[in-house]
Motif scaffolding. Structure first.
Motif, PDB file in Angstrom:
ATOM      1  N   SER A 111       0.832  -1.208   0.000  1.00 23.26           N
ATOM      2  CA  SER A 111       0.000   0.000   0.000  1.00 23.26           C
ATOM      3  C   SER A 111       0.859   1.247   0.000  1.00 23.26           C
ATOM      4  CB  SER A 111      -0.953   0.013   1.202  1.00 23.26           C
ATOM      5  OG  SER A 111      -0.281   0.332   2.401  1.00 23.26           O
ATOM      6  N   THR A 112       0.281   2.296  -0.554  1.00 15.17           N
ATOM      7  CA  THR A 112       0.878   3.621  -0.499  1.00 15.17           C
ATOM      8  C   THR A 112       0.058   4.475   0.438  1.00 15.17           C
ATOM      9  OG1 THR A 112       1.499   5.593  -1.787  1.00 15.17           O
ATOM     10  CG2 THR A 112      -0.425   4.367  -2.552  1.00 15.17           C
ATOM     11  N   THR A 114      -1.174   7.852   1.168  1.00 14.16           N
ATOM     12  CA  THR A 114      -1.309   9.114   0.453  1.00 14.16           C
ATOM     13  C   THR A 114      -2.596   9.784   0.866  1.00 14.16           C
ATOM     14  OG1 THR A 114      -1.592  10.131  -1.733  1.00 14.16           O
ATOM     15  CG2 THR A 114      -2.313   7.856  -1.509  1.00 14.16           C
ATOM     16  N   VAL A 119      -4.449   6.520  -6.615  1.00 19.44           N
ATOM     17  CA  VAL A 119      -3.651   5.302  -6.436  1.00 19.44           C
ATOM     18  C   VAL A 119      -3.346   4.641  -7.769  1.00 19.44           C
ATOM     19  CG1 VAL A 119      -3.546   3.090  -5.208  1.00 19.44           C
ATOM     20  CG2 VAL A 119      -4.682   5.047  -4.150  1.00 19.44           C
ATOM     21  N   GLY A 136      -4.425   1.878  -1.721  1.00 16.25           N
ATOM     22  CA  GLY A 136      -4.058   3.067  -0.956  1.00 16.25           C
ATOM     23  C   GLY A 136      -4.500   2.922   0.484  1.00 16.25           C
ATOM     24  N   HIS A 138      -4.841   5.622   3.686  1.00 13.32           N
ATOM     25  CA  HIS A 138      -4.709   7.022   4.101  1.00 13.32           C
ATOM     26  C   HIS A 138      -4.897   7.106   5.611  1.00 13.32           C
ATOM     27  CE1 HIS A 138      -6.378  11.405   3.911  1.00 13.32           C
ATOM     28  NE2 HIS A 138      -5.158  11.354   4.402  1.00 13.32           N
ATOM     29  N   THR A 154      -7.811   0.005  -6.167  1.00 11.61           N
ATOM     30  CA  THR A 154      -7.866   0.369  -7.580  1.00 11.61           C
ATOM     31  C   THR A 154      -8.739  -0.645  -8.307  1.00 11.61           C
ATOM     32  OG1 THR A 154      -6.004  -0.987  -8.321  1.00 11.61           O
ATOM     33  CG2 THR A 154      -5.481   1.181  -7.370  1.00 11.61           C
ATOM     34  N   ASP A 182     -11.224   5.662  -5.717  1.00 12.00           N
ATOM     35  CA  ASP A 182      -9.931   6.208  -6.145  1.00 12.00           C
ATOM     36  C   ASP A 182     -10.163   7.442  -7.021  1.00 12.00           C
ATOM     37  OD1 ASP A 182      -7.227   6.499  -6.480  1.00 12.00           O
ATOM     38  OD2 ASP A 182      -7.028   4.884  -7.956  1.00 12.00           O
TER      39      ASP A 182
END
Length: 441
Positions: A111-112, A114, A119, A136, A138, A154, A182
């Motif tokens: 995961s990112t 952000t 994403v 993602g 958050h 996504t 997203d």
């Protein structure tokens, strides 16, 4: 479903280090990597002195193993979850994931972290076989205290990965998990940034200073103690401007682009370095005057600091004793003065925008309400606020003010309905299709 027993956090900045601390204090082993081991060691030491407090048990730091991107990426082979939390720019994230792609396990969750970068822009760094495990995440700052975790899949993300990270976040990290679409800003930054801008414009319209607006837009409006301008000081003026500019550039509607244009004084504040709490001065400044510590507030027209205003607090004193939030809200918006006008304008903008975004930012109204409550420590989300005020009366007032509102909301108002209703022990939520469905746990 695979258990998450070991985590790797990429990036030892403010968010990455705090995410690692949250994980370590829950008893898990965590690798924390950055450009150098020295940078990670410094970040770990900073965790000991951060306010509000990040760690109760300082020995949890022993479960955070420092490393560098150049020397220690092979450790990612052992991670069940790899979360990247480096600088909030797409290109550096892409470049790091390209390096990581050949090392991580195929069954790991990736995961990112952000706050608004789509994403889908980042997942393209990964080969197809890893994309179904990528999403993602958050976290909200500070992650130890703010309950929300937005999970953003996504089109390629397998639902099992969403379920795994959701269960882990709820059961181990104590998070309230909301699945967001997203899209630019996801749920909270899309709606939250819009609301804060609307509140700032309403303050200007009704001639309120930041402290006067905060006296109205905190608990009296079922919002957090930090209200509006104090929240911006906490988030950072520069961060808010970045969200505004990124969202304005990303959305298609010219009307929405215009709505995300910030007041000019925000840009003036950034140029002066008045960024909020992190710079010691934002909308508020703590200063020694005659040997006493005083808090001053910014006059945004004159761009200078002055003493607090008292008139608004006096006008609101009767409302503060009302325990029921719906009763407070109804009394507040019914006031025939600047405080009532400000509350009506800010809340109307929030509710109308939230209604328009159902289906775009999230599947249902409960996701929006939970995201706004858990992410900003609000007592009521936008649709819960609408119910508390009375949907029909509020709808009619908003329509008389010339506001555009979706047809499904009009139908609820015409039938004197509500966004939420109970049938026995079951809580139901309204949908844009005109039906009521169960609110998920």
């Amino acid at each position: 479903m695979r258990d998450i027993r070991r985590v790797a956090v990429l990036g030892a900045g403010t968010m990455g280090a705090q995410i690692a601390a949250l994980i370590a204090e829950r008893g898990l082993e965590c690798d924390l990597l950055d450009l150098s081991v020295e940078a990670v060691d410094a970040a770990k030491q900073k965790l000991l002195t951060m306010r509000p407090r990040v760690l109760d048990d300082h020995s949890a730091l022993e479960r955070i193993r420092a490393g560098s991107f150049d020397a220690d990426l092979e450790r990612l082979e052992d991670a069940d979850w790899v979360v990247e939390a480096i600088v909030e720019r797409a290109q550096p994230k892409l470049e790091l994931w390209e390096r990581v792609a050949g090392i991580v396990r195929a069954d790991a969750i990736l995961s990112t972290n952000t706050s608004g970068i789509p994403v889908f822009q980042i997942v393209r760094a990964l080969p197809p076989e890893l994309r179904e495990r990528f999403l993602g995440t958050h976290f909200f700052n500070p992650p130890r205290y703010l309950r929300l975790l937005e999970v953003i899949p996504t089109d390629d993300t397998d639902r099992s990965a969403v379920a795994e990270i959701g269960s882990f976040a709820e059961e181990v990290l104590g998070k309230g998990v909301v699945t967001a679409h997203d899209v630019p800003g996801f749920i909270t930054n899309r709606i939250g940034c819009y609301y804060f801008l609307a509140a700032m414009r309403a303050a200007d319209e009704f001639g309120l200073t930041p402290d006067e607006a905060d006296a109205i837009s905190g608990p009296l409006m079922a919002r957090s103690n930090s209200a509006t301008f104090r929240t911006i000081d906490l988030v950072g003026v520069d961060i808010l401007l970045d969200i505004c500019d990124n969202t304005s550039a990303a959305v298609a509607s010219e009307e929405e682009k215009s709505a995300f244009q910030p007041p000019e004084y925000l840009r003036d504040m950034r140029e002066k370095g008045w960024l909020g709490n992190k710079s010691g001065r934002g909308f508020y400044e703590r200063k020694k005057i005659d040997g006493r510590s005083r808090i001053l507030v910014l006059n945004t027209e004159e761009m200078r600091y002055h003493e607090f205003q008292q008139d608004t607090r006096g006008l609101l004193s009767d409302l503060q004793d009302m325990e029921d939030s719906g009763e407070r809200l109804q009394a507040l918006v019914g006031m025939d003065n600047a405080a009532g006008g400000f509350a009506r304008r800010a809340l109307s903008q929030l509710m109308a925008f939230s209604a328009a975004k159902v289906g775009e930012v999230a599947d249902d109204i409960i996701s929006i309400d939970r995201a706004m409550r858990w992410g900003f420590n609000w007592e009521l989300g936008p649709f819960e606020t609408w119910d508390a005020l009375g949907v029909a009366d509020t709808f009619n007032r908003m329509r008389s003010d010339g506001m555009a509102l979706p047809g499904w909301v009009a139908s609820i108002a015409e039938h004197d309905g509500s966004f939420y209703r109970r049938e026995g022990d079951v809580l139901l939520q309204a949908t844009p299709s005109g039906e009521y469905v169960c609110v998920p746990d």
